[in-house]
Design an enzyme around this catalytic site. Sequence first.
Site, PDB file in Angstrom:
ATOM      1  N   TYR A   1      47.075  40.591  32.173  1.00  0.00           N
ATOM      2  CA  TYR A   1      46.364  40.381  33.442  1.00  0.00           C
ATOM      3  C   TYR A   1      44.882  40.694  33.255  1.00  0.00           C
ATOM      4  O   TYR A   1      44.007  39.929  33.667  1.00  0.00           O
ATOM      5  CB  TYR A   1      46.989  41.276  34.517  1.00  0.00           C
ATOM      6  CG  TYR A   1      46.453  41.045  35.905  1.00  0.00           C
ATOM      7  CD1 TYR A   1      46.953  40.017  36.704  1.00  0.00           C
ATOM      8  CD2 TYR A   1      45.450  41.857  36.442  1.00  0.00           C
ATOM      9  CE1 TYR A   1      46.466  39.803  37.990  1.00  0.00           C
ATOM     10  CE2 TYR A   1      44.958  41.652  37.722  1.00  0.00           C
ATOM     11  CZ  TYR A   1      45.468  40.628  38.491  1.00  0.00           C
ATOM     12  OH  TYR A   1      44.981  40.419  39.760  1.00  0.00           O
TER      13      TYR A   1
HETATM   14  P1  NDP Z   1      50.027  36.609  46.303  1.00  0.00           P
HETATM   15  O1  NDP Z   1      51.184  36.978  45.448  1.00  0.00           O
HETATM   16  O2  NDP Z   1      50.130  36.727  47.781  1.00  0.00           O
HETATM   17  O3  NDP Z   1      49.512  35.157  45.952  1.00  0.00           O
HETATM   18  C1  NDP Z   1      49.635  34.590  44.685  1.00  0.00           C
HETATM   19  C2  NDP Z   1      49.684  33.087  44.884  1.00  0.00           C
HETATM   20  O4  NDP Z   1      49.707  32.433  43.627  1.00  0.00           O
HETATM   21  C3  NDP Z   1      50.908  32.645  45.659  1.00  0.00           C
HETATM   22  O5  NDP Z   1      50.459  31.819  46.715  1.00  0.00           O
HETATM   23  C4  NDP Z   1      51.712  31.856  44.647  1.00  0.00           C
HETATM   24  O6  NDP Z   1      52.365  30.769  45.315  1.00  0.00           O
HETATM   25  C5  NDP Z   1      50.619  31.357  43.719  1.00  0.00           C
HETATM   26  N1  NDP Z   1      51.112  31.024  42.378  1.00  0.00           N
HETATM   27  C6  NDP Z   1      51.609  31.855  41.437  1.00  0.00           C
HETATM   28  N2  NDP Z   1      51.986  31.158  40.339  1.00  0.00           N
HETATM   29  C7  NDP Z   1      51.698  29.847  40.603  1.00  0.00           C
HETATM   30  C8  NDP Z   1      51.863  28.642  39.884  1.00  0.00           C
HETATM   31  N3  NDP Z   1      52.395  28.618  38.655  1.00  0.00           N
HETATM   32  N4  NDP Z   1      51.463  27.492  40.464  1.00  0.00           N
HETATM   33  C9  NDP Z   1      50.927  27.489  41.709  1.00  0.00           C
HETATM   34  N5  NDP Z   1      50.741  28.600  42.445  1.00  0.00           N
HETATM   35  C10 NDP Z   1      51.132  29.775  41.896  1.00  0.00           C
HETATM   36  O7  NDP Z   1      48.851  37.539  45.750  1.00  0.00           O
HETATM   37  P2  NDP Z   1      47.314  37.724  46.133  1.00  0.00           P
HETATM   38  O8  NDP Z   1      46.948  36.956  47.319  1.00  0.00           O
HETATM   39  O9  NDP Z   1      47.071  39.170  46.081  1.00  0.00           O
HETATM   40  O10 NDP Z   1      46.637  37.097  44.826  1.00  0.00           O
HETATM   41  C11 NDP Z   1      45.729  36.010  44.869  1.00  0.00           C
HETATM   42  C12 NDP Z   1      44.756  36.152  43.708  1.00  0.00           C
HETATM   43  O11 NDP Z   1      44.000  37.351  43.886  1.00  0.00           O
HETATM   44  C13 NDP Z   1      45.424  36.272  42.328  1.00  0.00           C
HETATM   45  O12 NDP Z   1      44.667  35.575  41.390  1.00  0.00           O
HETATM   46  C14 NDP Z   1      45.355  37.771  42.055  1.00  0.00           C
HETATM   47  O13 NDP Z   1      45.363  38.046  40.682  1.00  0.00           O
HETATM   48  C15 NDP Z   1      44.032  38.105  42.690  1.00  0.00           C
HETATM   49  N6  NDP Z   1      43.839  39.519  43.000  1.00  0.00           N
HETATM   50  C16 NDP Z   1      44.606  40.170  43.903  1.00  0.00           C
HETATM   51  C17 NDP Z   1      44.377  41.524  44.172  1.00  0.00           C
HETATM   52  C18 NDP Z   1      45.152  42.300  45.184  1.00  0.00           C
HETATM   53  O14 NDP Z   1      44.932  43.521  45.293  1.00  0.00           O
HETATM   54  N7  NDP Z   1      46.051  41.702  45.934  1.00  0.00           N
HETATM   55  C19 NDP Z   1      43.328  42.266  43.473  1.00  0.00           C
HETATM   56  C20 NDP Z   1      42.590  41.481  42.526  1.00  0.00           C
HETATM   57  C21 NDP Z   1      42.839  40.157  42.300  1.00  0.00           C
HETATM   58  P3  NDP Z   1      53.833  30.203  44.899  1.00  0.00           P
HETATM   59  O15 NDP Z   1      54.649  31.389  44.452  1.00  0.00           O
HETATM   60  O16 NDP Z   1      54.323  29.528  46.125  1.00  0.00           O
HETATM   61  O17 NDP Z   1      53.563  29.238  43.780  1.00  0.00           O
END
Ligand code: NDP
Length: 252
Positions: A155
């Site tokens: 990550y």
């Molecule tokens: P969520 O788990 O709520 O969102 C992650 C999203 O990624 C989901 O909508 C999921 O949708 C999608 N996803 C995952 N794999 C795939 C794939 N192969 N194809 C298409 N879509 C995919 O987490 P967050 O909102 O927290 O995360 C969003 C971003 O923010 C990420 O990049 C995360 O690393 C980053 N982030 C988050 C932090 C936090 O504290 N929450 C801190 C720092 C960064 P689905 O499963 O339907 O495909």
Amino acid sequence: MFRLDGKVAVVTGGNGGIGLGMARGLTQAGAAVVIAARDEAKSSAAVSDLRALGTDCQAIRTDVTNEESVAALVRQTVAHFGRLDILINNAGVKIRLPVQELTLDQWHQVIDTNLTSAFMCSKAAYVHMKRAGSGKVINIGSMLSIFGAGFAPAYGASKGGIVQLTKSLAVAWARDNIQVNAVLPGWIDTELTQNTRREVQGLNDRVLSRSPAGRWGTPSDFEGIAVFLASEQSNFLTGTAIPVDGGYSSQV
Ligand code: NDP
């Protein structure tokens, strides 16, 4: 100022969490939004939520690790809306394992989802932005774009890489009037962190005590930065990585 009427945005992973927060911001500023994620039930709930805010929204089932799926996403977006102005590379996964326990498959899963996807989506979107004479790419990094973390090496590598990819695309595409910036979220209350919060003892208290703002972030904290970076008001800003973290990365 800060209006996006007539603009079309794709938000990967936009069916929940930070992606949906950003999609809400763009929608309220007048953009049409495409939600690109795998879970169709979550995506259609997100589309209903966004349509209630007033603009046209669509869900296109997409796996961002698959090149053909990414190509179909961009093709269908342009076929439906006629253009693609804003791309938010937000889809992400996290595997919490120290490097000595992480398998090669797990390494690839994280790098492919968080970093290679941004390369593929940006490349596919570029031709349409160049033709239109403008474009905005917003990549989502992390505090682990800045800090090392022994508990999540893949990550951390993906999120460090996304900052360098941001700078490279920004430099390459500046003369095409395409701006590329990264947003680095702090600790945000989403599905991604809800499990971690339950599993890692003391995490909640550590986040609250270390964050100058004294709270977790929420998806709505990302509405404003998304609109700013997607709007013409940020046209001279490119190649940056902006923490949205309640001061977390500014404190020793
Ligand atoms: P969520 O788990 O709520 O969102 C992650 C999203 O990624 C989901 O909508 C999921 O949708 C999608 N996803 C995952 N794999 C795939 C794939 N192969 N194809 C298409 N879509 C995919 O987490 P967050 O909102 O927290 O995360 C969003 C971003 O923010 C990420 O990049 C995360 O690393 C980053 N982030 C988050 C932090 C936090 O504290 N929450 C801190 C720092 C960064 P689905 O499963 O339907 O495909």
